[in-house]
Design a protein around this motif. Structure first.
Motif: not given
Length: 168
Positions: A116-123, A128-136, A138-142, A145-152
């Motif tokens: 996974a890649y998480i961009g600059m200054n992301s949160s 949620s009770d299940d937690g958060i999963v950032i998938g295999k 996956a790319v999160v842009g700069a 705000l990620v507040n729910k799971s991200v798919a592979d």
């Protein structure tokens, strides 16, 4: 049932109710917790060498895979170091914020899968009770705000983060 401590015994006698979780901490934990918190929140994010920075996070109890890069000024939730798992070959850019808990919410798991890649200054906020999963892979842009799971193999951007495409 947890082992009774002096603090938990005293709490039961005074307040006539079940003591909170921190009453069961040993004296050793009570003394070391502020030191570990200072180390992981103040000192480690300023270390200029990536490999040393990652190794110091591991010493604090975070589960971090091989070949992982964590940029400077990242904040990994120091109260929930045992709930954060970062996979292999992950890139976490400068100034990323990870939170596993918040006001009137439990402590939730946060998992970042391999590649996974998480961009600059992301949160990344595990709300949620299940937690958060950032998938295999996956790319999160700069500045997202990620507040729910991200798919592979997804690319997500924005506040809150929304999927815009799939990684090829």
């Amino acid at each position: 049932m947890r082992k009774e401590t002096f603090c938990s015994y005293l709490w039961r006698k005074v307040y006539k109710e079940a003591p909170p979780y921190y009453c069961y901490y040993s004296l050793w934990v009570i003394m070391l917790k502020p030191i570990r918190k200072w180390f992981s929140a103040v000192l480690i994010p300023t270390i200029p060498f990536s490999n040393l920075r990652v190794q110091c996070y591991r010493w604090c109890g975070y589960k971090i895979g091989k070949n992982t890069f964590i940029g400077m000024r990242c904040y990994l939730d120091d109260m929930c170091y045992d709930l954060i798992e970062i996979g292999n070959d992950v890139i976490i850019s400068y100034g990323v914020f990870f939170a596993c808990h918040g006001r009137k919410q439990g402590h939730n798991k946060l998992v970042i899968r391999d590649g996974a890649y998480i961009g600059m200054n992301s949160s990344i906020i595990a709300r949620s009770d299940d937690g958060i999963v950032i998938g295999k892979n996956a790319v999160v842009g700069a500045c997202s705000l990620v507040n729910k799971s991200v798919a592979d193999n997804s690319v997500v951007v924005g506040v809150p983060a929304k999927e815009i495409s799939k990684v090829q």
